[in-house]
Design an enzyme around this catalytic site. Structure first.
Site, PDB file in Angstrom:
ATOM      1  N   ASN A 140      39.374  26.872   7.507  1.00 57.38           N
ATOM      2  CA  ASN A 140      38.367  25.898   7.926  1.00 57.38           C
ATOM      3  C   ASN A 140      37.188  25.811   6.962  1.00 57.38           C
ATOM      4  OD1 ASN A 140      36.586  24.435  10.062  1.00 57.38           O
ATOM      5  ND2 ASN A 140      35.464  26.318   9.570  1.00 57.38           N
ATOM      6  N   THR A 142      27.043  17.982   8.148  1.00 57.36           N
ATOM      7  CA  THR A 142      26.810  16.535   8.265  1.00 57.36           C
ATOM      8  C   THR A 142      25.443  16.173   8.829  1.00 57.36           C
ATOM      9  OG1 THR A 142      27.864  16.692  10.424  1.00 57.36           O
ATOM     10  CG2 THR A 142      29.250  15.940   8.592  1.00 57.36           C
ATOM     11  N   LYS A 157      40.502  16.939   0.057  1.00 56.00           N
ATOM     12  CA  LYS A 157      41.086  16.956   1.404  1.00 56.00           C
ATOM     13  C   LYS A 157      42.458  16.277   1.406  1.00 56.00           C
ATOM     14  CE  LYS A 157      37.819  19.140   3.662  1.00 56.00           C
ATOM     15  NZ  LYS A 157      38.084  20.436   4.295  1.00 56.00           N
ATOM     16  N   ASP A 182      30.873  32.581   3.622  1.00 57.01           N
ATOM     17  CA  ASP A 182      30.329  33.041   2.339  1.00 57.01           C
ATOM     18  C   ASP A 182      28.893  33.518   2.420  1.00 57.01           C
ATOM     19  OD1 ASP A 182      29.458  30.434   2.775  1.00 57.01           O
ATOM     20  OD2 ASP A 182      29.420  29.962   0.641  1.00 57.01           O
ATOM     21  N   TYR A 227      35.499  14.961  -2.756  1.00 60.31           N
ATOM     22  CA  TYR A 227      35.790  15.451  -1.395  1.00 60.31           C
ATOM     23  C   TYR A 227      37.077  14.793  -0.891  1.00 60.31           C
ATOM     24  CZ  TYR A 227      35.099  16.673   3.545  1.00 60.31           C
ATOM     25  OH  TYR A 227      35.252  17.156   4.827  1.00 60.31           O
ATOM     26  N   THR A 238      27.602  18.957  12.586  1.00 60.38           N
ATOM     27  CA  THR A 238      27.582  20.364  12.144  1.00 60.38           C
ATOM     28  C   THR A 238      26.551  20.476  11.019  1.00 60.38           C
ATOM     29  OG1 THR A 238      29.205  20.090  10.377  1.00 60.38           O
ATOM     30  CG2 THR A 238      30.098  20.600  12.554  1.00 60.38           C
TER      31      THR A 238
HETATM   32  N1  LIG Z   1      31.564  17.940  10.181  1.00 61.26           N
HETATM   33  C1  LIG Z   1      32.383  16.945   9.899  1.00 61.26           C
HETATM   34  O1  LIG Z   1      32.073  15.764  10.168  1.00 61.26           O
HETATM   35  C2  LIG Z   1      33.708  17.209   9.255  1.00 61.26           C
HETATM   36  C3  LIG Z   1      34.582  16.142   9.139  1.00 61.26           C
HETATM   37  C4  LIG Z   1      35.808  16.351   8.546  1.00 61.26           C
HETATM   38  C5  LIG Z   1      36.152  17.612   8.098  1.00 61.26           C
HETATM   39  N2  LIG Z   1      35.276  18.633   8.227  1.00 61.26           N
HETATM   40  C6  LIG Z   1      35.698  19.932   7.716  1.00 61.26           C
HETATM   41  O2  LIG Z   1      35.530  20.902   8.721  1.00 61.26           O
HETATM   42  C7  LIG Z   1      35.390  22.181   8.108  1.00 61.26           C
HETATM   43  C8  LIG Z   1      34.236  22.917   8.757  1.00 61.26           C
HETATM   44  O3  LIG Z   1      33.036  22.255   8.455  1.00 61.26           O
HETATM   45  P1  LIG Z   1      31.862  22.056   9.505  1.00 61.26           P
HETATM   46  O4  LIG Z   1      31.672  20.597   9.661  1.00 61.26           O
HETATM   47  O5  LIG Z   1      32.056  22.895  10.690  1.00 61.26           O
HETATM   48  O6  LIG Z   1      30.611  22.532   8.630  1.00 61.26           O
HETATM   49  P2  LIG Z   1      29.748  23.881   8.617  1.00 61.26           P
HETATM   50  O7  LIG Z   1      28.845  23.724   7.451  1.00 61.26           O
HETATM   51  O8  LIG Z   1      29.162  24.127   9.947  1.00 61.26           O
HETATM   52  O9  LIG Z   1      30.843  24.993   8.329  1.00 61.26           O
HETATM   53  C9  LIG Z   1      31.371  25.225   7.062  1.00 61.26           C
HETATM   54  C10 LIG Z   1      31.750  26.678   6.978  1.00 61.26           C
HETATM   55  O10 LIG Z   1      32.382  26.904   5.708  1.00 61.26           O
HETATM   56  C11 LIG Z   1      31.779  28.036   5.125  1.00 61.26           C
HETATM   57  N3  LIG Z   1      31.877  27.993   3.676  1.00 61.26           N
HETATM   58  C12 LIG Z   1      31.389  27.060   2.824  1.00 61.26           C
HETATM   59  N4  LIG Z   1      31.652  27.426   1.548  1.00 61.26           N
HETATM   60  C13 LIG Z   1      32.326  28.586   1.592  1.00 61.26           C
HETATM   61  C14 LIG Z   1      32.870  29.479   0.628  1.00 61.26           C
HETATM   62  N5  LIG Z   1      32.745  29.234  -0.677  1.00 61.26           N
HETATM   63  N6  LIG Z   1      33.515  30.613   1.057  1.00 61.26           N
HETATM   64  C15 LIG Z   1      33.612  30.889   2.381  1.00 61.26           C
HETATM   65  N7  LIG Z   1      33.108  30.087   3.341  1.00 61.26           N
HETATM   66  C16 LIG Z   1      32.474  28.960   2.952  1.00 61.26           C
HETATM   67  C17 LIG Z   1      30.332  28.009   5.607  1.00 61.26           C
HETATM   68  O11 LIG Z   1      29.722  29.296   5.469  1.00 61.26           O
HETATM   69  C18 LIG Z   1      30.541  27.609   7.062  1.00 61.26           C
HETATM   70  O12 LIG Z   1      30.870  28.742   7.832  1.00 61.26           O
HETATM   71  C19 LIG Z   1      35.213  21.925   6.614  1.00 61.26           C
HETATM   72  O13 LIG Z   1      36.437  22.171   5.944  1.00 61.26           O
HETATM   73  C20 LIG Z   1      34.887  20.455   6.558  1.00 61.26           C
HETATM   74  O14 LIG Z   1      35.260  19.852   5.346  1.00 61.26           O
HETATM   75  C21 LIG Z   1      34.067  18.470   8.794  1.00 61.26           C
END
Ligand SMILES: NC(=O)c1ccc[n+]([C@@H]2O[C@H](COP(=O)([O-])OP(=O)(O)OC[C@H]3O[C@@H](n4cnc5c(N)ncnc54)[C@H](O)[C@@H]3O)[C@@H](O)[C@H]2O)c1
Length: 253
Positions: A92, A195, A161, A39, A157, A192
């Site tokens: 993702n 977090t 999920k 985004d 959240y 990331t």
């Molecule tokens: N990091 C963790 O500990 C963790 C744990 C469990 C699940 N997750 C999940 O993993 C996925 C990736 O997260 P991450 O940890 O890599 O974080 P991150 O912040 O590095 O990546 C998140 C991505 O989502 C995009 N995004 C956010 N809102 C958006 C929107 N409205 N439209 C389009 N893109 C959007 C951001 O631009 C970014 O590219 C997420 O779904 C998150 O919930 C992460």
């Protein structure tokens, strides 16, 4: 390096950083052509595009807010126009919540649910009819251990999920008879942008590592292999499942 995704076309959402970036690069390394989107972090998205291009893979990058049906459908159309079809979708893109339930506003509820659930709904619906017509497709939705168990200050959240996990199962049932696989990957704690503030000091980091049998916080590269496996034909009998990738954290609850 194997080429499990030679000439396959993959859309990876939220690819400007973290797990999405690692997944896009890994798919490219194994031969996929990519549509990546996010985004706002345009610089991050360009970095991913460049890393993918450096591997010799074709890559389109688009700014897409997954909450917008129009933007999502525009992204899927653009991928089809450029590459002819979409074989793989990795939903993702996601956001977090760090607010006790009693203080949650309607706007914050909508923001979390719309990005984590509605966006996944929009993207799955946009790709599925053509996947059904071609009788081929792989969808992986990135959920979370927090969709399996609850954590403090993350109620919506958790709900988003958990719902994405059941959406994954529901779509899996609805594509009965098709050569399409729909699964989820539920990461545990991963370093990331999402977090990093949770691991802002040693004590906070220790709090989490003490609860993880593998005794370390995950890296995006710990999660992407699981996503790639579920995108591959090796996993063609795995359907409607959620693969938890958390260093064993969930076992300590
Ligand atoms: N990091 C963790 O500990 C963790 C744990 C469990 C699940 N997750 C999940 O993993 C996925 C990736 O997260 P991450 O940890 O890599 O974080 P991150 O912040 O590095 O990546 C998140 C991505 O989502 C995009 N995004 C956010 N809102 C958006 C929107 N409205 N439209 C389009 N893109 C959007 C951001 O631009 C970014 O590219 C997420 O779904 C998150 O919930 C992460």
């Amino acid at each position: 390096m194997s080429q499990r995704f030679h000439n396959k076309v993959a859309i990876v959402t939220g690819a400007s950083s973290g797990i999405g970036k690692a997944t896009a690069i890994s798919l490219a390394r194994e031969g996929a052509r990519l549509m990546i989107c996010a985004d706002r972090n345009v610089d991050g998205l360009e970095e991913t595009r460049q890393a993918v291009a450096d591997l010799g893979a074709e890559c389109l990058a688009m700014r897409v807010d997954v909450r917008s049906q129009e933007a999502v459908e525009g992204c899927v159309d653009a991928a089809r126009e450029r590459f002819g079809a979409v074989d793989i979708l990795v939903n993702n893109a996601g956001t977090g919540q760090y607010m006790p339930f009693a203080k949650m506003s309607n706007d914050e509820y909508d923001r979390v649910m719309d990005i984590n659930l509605r966006g996944t709904f929009f993207f799955c619906r946009a790709v599925l009819p053509a996947m059904m017509e071609r009788n081929y497709g792989k969808i992986v939705n990135v959920t979370s251990v927090m969709g399996e168990i609850a954590a403090q200050g993350q109620s919506i959240y958790n709900a988003s999920k958990g719902a994405a996990k059941l959406l994954t199962q529901g779509i899996a049932v609805d594509v009965t008879g098709y050569n399409i696989n729909v699964n989820a990957v539920a990461p545990g704690m991963v370093v990331t942008n999402l977090t990093q503030r949770m691991f802002s000091n040693e004590a906070a980091e220790k709090f989490f590592t003490d609860r993880i049998p593998k005794r370390r916080i995950g890296q995006p590269e710990d999660i992407s292999p699981a996503i790639l496996f579920l995108c591959s034909d090796e996993a063609s009998y795995i359907h409607g499942t959620t693969l938890v990738v958390d260093g064993g954290m969930i076992c300590t609850r």
